[in-house]
Motif scaffolding. Structure first.
Motif, short mmCIF file in Angstrom:
data_model
loop_
_atom_site.label_atom_id
_atom_site.label_comp_id
_atom_site.label_asym_id
_atom_site.label_seq_id
_atom_site.Cartn_x
_atom_site.Cartn_y
_atom_site.Cartn_z
N UNK A 1 -3.98 3.85 2.61
CA UNK A 1 -4.38 3.46 3.96
C UNK A 1 -4.10 1.98 4.21
N UNK A 2 -4.35 1.16 3.19
CA UNK A 2 -4.09 -0.27 3.32
C UNK A 2 -2.59 -0.56 3.47
N UNK A 3 -1.76 0.24 2.80
CA UNK A 3 -0.31 0.01 2.85
C UNK A 3 0.32 0.55 4.13
N UNK A 4 0.06 1.83 4.42
CA UNK A 4 0.79 2.49 5.49
C UNK A 4 -0.05 3.05 6.60
N UNK A 5 -1.35 2.74 6.60
CA UNK A 5 -2.21 3.20 7.67
C UNK A 5 -2.49 4.69 7.62
#
Length: 527
Positions: A326-330
């Motif tokens: 989630x932090x990388x690609x939402x």
């Protein structure tokens, strides 16, 4: 923790379920015999089987548990990966080829080859069911933790409902597709998992100039323990007891894989011993690459998500990989990775279930109750009914184990496999003096000692993180029993053999020739 769009997460997961169910239904049309149901008619190549083995082996423990363990404990978390990977060398060098040459459907075929059928098959089936149950606990706990994160479900009831859905899907895969359908699900899942983890790994590395030292340095700067996460014994160095606990864990991980019945059963799905060896080399390559990915992902989660946020998230340590996505690609990447993690769980539990069902139907129903003369169609019916029963039991166990670190739960299954199965397998293949009493004593002694030590350990009672925290009956201080139970399994195998006069020279010679050459490997193992 914000988890993005729950409906997108569910939609991607449902898409995977629909696609794999279509494949399983198509494959089921060719599942017409006992051989098809148990080992897919030996129709898979070494490469296909190697990918499927990776799919079987890279469970929720590997993806969710290890990434979480590295994020929280650094070097000590990585030791899970090393143990899981080194274990394959034992399987490759000592077990894969002779097991494939000697057996037919299950591990008990090998163990009972030159022994008295009924006692050894009963013992081997009992051990298989016990190992499968503990491994299923880990997968179900992983399912509960994953969906807790994705949907923000904190209540036990909601997570229990999710575990029940996973159990139901698992039963459907096995009932419809047998080993053929399960194998294709595992192949698809392995490809998706390795690609998904690889993309995330490259992403994390790209954020740090493709420099692993930068990734580790960022994790050290962000972690509450600082540089200690790059040093040994952050998790296990608090006392002499915890250090012994680490030694026990290492024994379980290194020797457990060669005794896991659902992995051993995969060696029977290839047509030749050469393909069995080839499948293990493929598996080692894929599994090794994946465990390198978990190192980067764990340290990446440590600084991009944060250790405190991971501990506080629904699912605890098991939430590290999805939270990193989630932090990388939402929302979109989280949905994809969550679907891959769910696919991981479904594929592994399907493999475990068919192994346990085959062991009961082939070894107990056919080998013991029907004395090897059961009607093949009736045997498959018994296997399917057993799969439903196992699914129901695993759902209940998964609810109780929900919240435990799945990598740790898998280590318990490895301990039981290393204690109860591996001594008897190695003695059967390589020791001429081994006999029925040694096999039965080894299996039951290793199994009972491991189970008793687990029940009376801090894993079950007596600690805040125990399965039943409200009571304290723990007298064994170590969290993993392998330090005691594995040597005991080998000792009892030796002791039982030397105190019995039984020794079938002709049968032992036949097994030695068959295990080393593969001659007669296609014949039924009934005598």
């Amino acid at each position: 923790m914000d988890v993005g769009n729950p409906w997108l997460n569910i939609a991607i997961f449902l898409a995977f379920v629909v696609v794999t169910l279509v494949i399983v239904i198509r494959v089921s049309r060719t599942t017409t015999s006992v051989s098809d149901f148990y080992h897919g008619g030996r129709a898979f190549s070494g490469r296909q089987n190697g990918i499927a083995i990776a799919g079987d082996y890279l469970s929720a423990a590997s993806f969710l548990g290890i990434v979480g363990a590295v994020a929280l404990y650094g070097y000590d978390g990585l030791l899970y990966s090393i143990g899981f990977l080194v274990a394959w060398l034992v399987a490759l060098l000592l077990v894969a080829e002779p097991l494939r040459n000697t057996g037919k459907y299950t591990m008990a075929d090998v163990l009972s080859f030159r022994m008295k059928q009924r006692p050894v098959r009963t013992a081997a089936a009992t051990s298989t069911l016990a190992v499968s149950f503990f491994y299923l606990l880990a997968q179900m706990a992983g399912a509960g933790g994953l969906v807790a994160l994705l949907l923000g479900i904190d209540g036990k009831f909601g997570q229990g409902l999710v575990i029940a859905v996973v159990g139901a899907l698992m039963i459907v895969y096995v009932l419809i597709g047998g080993m053929k359908g399960t194998t294709w699900v595992q192949i698809i899942k392995a490809v998706l998992l390795i690609i998904g983890a690889g993309v995330m790994t490259i992403w994390v590395m790209a954020l740090n100039g493709m420099n692993l030292s930068e990734v580790v340095g960022s994790a050290i700067s962000a972690h509450p323990e600082g540089a200690r996460i790059a040093e040994p014994m952050l998790q296990y160095g608090a006392s002499g007891t915890s250090k012994l606990g680490f030694v026990s864990l290492a024994i379980a991980l290194v020797f457990g894989a060669a005794g896991l019945p659902h992995v051993l059963m995969r060696f029977y799905t290839v047509p030749t011993a050469k393909e069995a060896r080839r499948s293990v080399t493929w598996a080692i390559g894929l599994i090794g690459a994946f465990y390198l990915f978990t190192l980067v992902l764990g340290f990446g989660a440590a600084y991009l998500v944060g250790a405190d946020a991971i501990r506080a998230a629904p699912g605890g340590a098991n939430s590290a990989a999805p939270a990193l996505a989630f932090e990388l690609g939402g929302t979109l990447l989280l949905g994809v990775i969550a679907a891959v993690a769910f696919a991981t769980i479904l594929a592994v539990v399907a493999g475990l279930t068919i192994t346990a069902a085959a062991s009961f139907a082939h070894d107990i129903y056919n080998g013991v109750i029907k004395n090897g003369e059961a009607d093949p169609a009736q045997e498959v019916k018994v296997a399917r009914r057993t799969a439903v029963t196992i699914g129901a039991i695993s759902i209940v166990g998964g609810v109780l184990a929900n919240g435990q670190n799945v990598a740790f739960l898998v280590s318990l299954a490895f301990a039981i496999a290393a204690s109860a199965n591996l001594p008897s397998i190695l003695f059967s293949l390589y020791w001429k003096r081994f006999n029925t009493r040694g096999s039965v004593w080894s299996i039951y002694g290793g199994l009972v000692s491991a189970l008793v030590l687990i029940i009376f350990s801090p894993v079950v009672t007596g600690s805040e993180t125990a399965m039943i925290p409200g009571i304290d009956i723990a007298f064994f201080p170590l969290s993993n029993p392998a330090l005691v139970s594995v040597p005991l399994g080998f000792f009892l195998g030796w002791l039982g053999s030397v105190t019995s006069a039984e020794h079938d020279v002709a049968k032992q010679a036949e097994m030695e020739v068959r295990s080393m050459t593969g001659a007669g490997a296609e014949k039924a193992i009934v005598h």
